[in-house]
Design a protein around this motif. Structure first.
Motif, PDB file in Angstrom:
ATOM      1  N   ILE A  56       0.766  -1.169   0.149  1.00 57.27           N
ATOM      2  CA  ILE A  56      -0.035   0.180  -0.045  1.00 57.27           C
ATOM      3  C   ILE A  56       0.683   1.183  -0.095  1.00 57.27           C
ATOM      4  O   ILE A  56       1.892   1.060   0.690  1.00 57.27           O
ATOM      5  CB  ILE A  56      -0.915  -0.065   1.185  1.00 57.27           C
ATOM      6  CG1 ILE A  56      -1.953   1.215   1.016  1.00 57.27           C
ATOM      7  CG2 ILE A  56      -0.293   0.013   2.626  1.00 57.27           C
ATOM      8  CD1 ILE A  56      -2.976   1.003   2.028  1.00 57.27           C
ATOM      9  N   CYS A  57       0.362   2.321  -0.859  1.00 59.61           N
ATOM     10  CA  CYS A  57       1.235   3.456  -0.755  1.00 59.61           C
ATOM     11  C   CYS A  57       0.994   4.424   0.403  1.00 59.61           C
ATOM     12  O   CYS A  57       0.038   4.109   1.011  1.00 59.61           O
ATOM     13  CB  CYS A  57       0.829   4.188  -2.072  1.00 59.61           C
ATOM     14  SG  CYS A  57       0.897   3.220  -3.519  1.00 59.61           S
ATOM     15  N   ALA A  58       1.785   5.392   0.414  1.00 65.59           N
ATOM     16  CA  ALA A  58       1.717   6.181   1.655  1.00 65.59           C
ATOM     17  C   ALA A  58       0.640   7.110   1.605  1.00 65.59           C
ATOM     18  O   ALA A  58       0.019   7.532   2.642  1.00 65.59           O
ATOM     19  CB  ALA A  58       3.033   7.199   1.549  1.00 65.59           C
ATOM     20  N   GLU A  59      -0.072   7.326   0.445  1.00 68.98           N
ATOM     21  CA  GLU A  59      -1.056   8.449   0.344  1.00 68.98           C
ATOM     22  C   GLU A  59      -2.207   7.522   0.807  1.00 68.98           C
ATOM     23  O   GLU A  59      -3.040   8.228   1.480  1.00 68.98           O
ATOM     24  CB  GLU A  59      -1.210   8.354  -1.357  1.00 68.98           C
ATOM     25  CG  GLU A  59      -0.019   9.425  -1.804  1.00 68.98           C
ATOM     26  CD  GLU A  59       0.789   8.547  -2.618  1.00 68.98           C
ATOM     27  OE1 GLU A  59       1.387   7.470  -2.006  1.00 68.98           O
ATOM     28  OE2 GLU A  59       1.308   8.957  -3.817  1.00 68.98           O
ATOM     29  N   ARG A  60      -2.496   6.062   0.198  1.00 69.95           N
ATOM     30  CA  ARG A  60      -3.879   5.610   0.839  1.00 69.95           C
ATOM     31  C   ARG A  60      -3.468   5.235   2.046  1.00 69.95           C
ATOM     32  O   ARG A  60      -4.749   5.116   2.758  1.00 69.95           O
ATOM     33  CB  ARG A  60      -3.820   4.372  -0.254  1.00 69.95           C
ATOM     34  CG  ARG A  60      -4.702   4.488  -1.462  1.00 69.95           C
ATOM     35  CD  ARG A  60      -4.804   3.442  -2.298  1.00 69.95           C
ATOM     36  NE  ARG A  60      -3.431   2.842  -2.844  1.00 69.95           N
ATOM     37  CZ  ARG A  60      -2.919   1.773  -3.197  1.00 69.95           C
ATOM     38  NH1 ARG A  60      -3.615   0.862  -2.796  1.00 69.95           N
ATOM     39  NH2 ARG A  60      -1.952   1.605  -3.562  1.00 69.95           N
ATOM     40  N   SER A  61      -2.165   4.859   2.575  1.00 70.19           N
ATOM     41  CA  SER A  61      -2.269   4.833   4.083  1.00 70.19           C
ATOM     42  C   SER A  61      -2.755   5.876   4.770  1.00 70.19           C
ATOM     43  O   SER A  61      -3.577   5.696   5.686  1.00 70.19           O
ATOM     44  CB  SER A  61      -0.470   4.686   4.325  1.00 70.19           C
ATOM     45  OG  SER A  61      -0.195   3.203   4.108  1.00 70.19           O
ATOM     46  N   PRO A  89       1.721  10.778  -7.412  1.00 73.18           N
ATOM     47  CA  PRO A  89       0.880   9.663  -6.809  1.00 73.18           C
ATOM     48  C   PRO A  89       0.413   8.697  -7.881  1.00 73.18           C
ATOM     49  O   PRO A  89       0.154   9.135  -9.167  1.00 73.18           O
ATOM     50  CB  PRO A  89      -0.484  10.123  -6.405  1.00 73.18           C
ATOM     51  CG  PRO A  89      -0.185  11.808  -6.278  1.00 73.18           C
ATOM     52  CD  PRO A  89       0.922  12.094  -7.201  1.00 73.18           C
ATOM     53  N   CYS A  90       0.347   7.415  -7.695  1.00 69.22           N
ATOM     54  CA  CYS A  90       0.205   6.336  -8.665  1.00 69.22           C
ATOM     55  C   CYS A  90      -1.299   6.435  -8.861  1.00 69.22           C
ATOM     56  O   CYS A  90      -2.116   7.407  -8.607  1.00 69.22           O
ATOM     57  CB  CYS A  90       0.546   5.036  -8.225  1.00 69.22           C
ATOM     58  SG  CYS A  90      -0.801   4.230  -7.083  1.00 69.22           S
ATOM     59  N   GLY A  91      -1.805   5.943 -10.021  1.00 69.45           N
ATOM     60  CA  GLY A  91      -3.044   5.846 -10.610  1.00 69.45           C
ATOM     61  C   GLY A  91      -4.140   5.246  -9.400  1.00 69.45           C
ATOM     62  O   GLY A  91      -5.226   5.701  -9.216  1.00 69.45           O
ATOM     63  N   ALA A  92      -3.836   4.137  -8.667  1.00 70.67           N
ATOM     64  CA  ALA A  92      -4.630   3.706  -7.549  1.00 70.67           C
ATOM     65  C   ALA A  92      -5.011   4.971  -6.730  1.00 70.67           C
ATOM     66  O   ALA A  92      -6.251   5.143  -6.083  1.00 70.67           O
ATOM     67  CB  ALA A  92      -3.990   2.574  -7.054  1.00 70.67           C
ATOM     68  N   CYS A  93      -3.868   5.713  -6.350  1.00 65.81           N
ATOM     69  CA  CYS A  93      -4.093   6.601  -5.149  1.00 65.81           C
ATOM     70  C   CYS A  93      -4.939   7.672  -5.673  1.00 65.81           C
ATOM     71  O   CYS A  93      -5.772   8.227  -5.149  1.00 65.81           O
ATOM     72  CB  CYS A  93      -2.533   7.100  -4.935  1.00 65.81           C
ATOM     73  SG  CYS A  93      -1.785   5.847  -3.710  1.00 65.81           S
ATOM     74  N   ARG A  94      -4.578   8.096  -6.967  1.00 65.77           N
ATOM     75  CA  ARG A  94      -5.289   9.116  -7.675  1.00 65.77           C
ATOM     76  C   ARG A  94      -7.030   8.945  -7.482  1.00 65.77           C
ATOM     77  O   ARG A  94      -7.527   9.725  -7.309  1.00 65.77           O
ATOM     78  CB  ARG A  94      -5.060   9.363  -9.365  1.00 65.77           C
ATOM     79  CG  ARG A  94      -3.515  10.079  -8.933  1.00 65.77           C
ATOM     80  CD  ARG A  94      -3.150  10.028 -10.625  1.00 65.77           C
ATOM     81  NE  ARG A  94      -1.718  10.331 -10.555  1.00 65.77           N
ATOM     82  CZ  ARG A  94      -0.913  10.843 -11.505  1.00 65.77           C
ATOM     83  NH1 ARG A  94      -1.363  11.225 -12.580  1.00 65.77           N
ATOM     84  NH2 ARG A  94       0.499  10.869 -11.474  1.00 65.77           N
TER      85      ARG A  94
HETATM   86 ZN   LIG Z   1      -0.141   5.057  -4.866  1.00 68.10          ZN
END
Ligand SMILES: [Zn+2]
Length: 129
Positions: A56-61, A89-94
């Motif tokens: 999991i990315c930092a943004e979603r965390s 940010p990656c696509g998922a986080c966006r």
């Molecule tokens: Zn991400």
């Protein structure tokens, strides 16, 4: 573009959050801090896994921490990586950002500096149900 005091605080907290990243596979320690519309700040870091897709990315965390605390409206997010590379940010986080705050201000920084943009620029034509 200059950062205001709130943005600077967010970025400082994102940098601090990167210390707790678990990144043995990529080696990229990423931290994030998200500001709620009512002024609270939540932080997160990337948490990687040997089964890569579970990472999991930092943004979603940070966002999931805020949502779990009852906040769903955000005004800005800062992301910091301890690298020379740019890490928008990656696509998922966006897409996760778009779920809650389609106009979110996005600040992403690395060892050399920062960029300021917004989610409408990063993710045009946002998907909504
Ligand atoms: Zn991400």
């Amino acid at each position: 573009m200059n950062l205001d005091n709130t943005d600077q605080k967010l970025l400082a907290l994102a940098k601090e959050a990167a210390i707790n990243a678990y990144a043995p596979y990529s080696g990229y320690r990423v931290g994030s801090a998200i500001l709620t519309a009512s002024g609270e700040i939540f932080t997160g870091a990337n948490v990687e896994n040997a089964s890569y897709s579970l990472t999991i990315c930092a943004e979603r965390s940070a966002i999931f921490k805020a949502v779990n605390a009852g906040y769903k409206d955000f005004s800005a997010i800062a992301i910091y990586v301890d690298s020379d590379r740019d890490f928008p940010p990656c696509g998922a986080c966006r897409q996760v950002m778009a779920e809650f705050s389609p106009d979110l201000k996005v600040i992403y920084a690395n060892l050399n500096g920062f960029q300021v943009t917004d989610l409408k620029t990063l993710l045009p034509g946002q998907f909504k149900l």
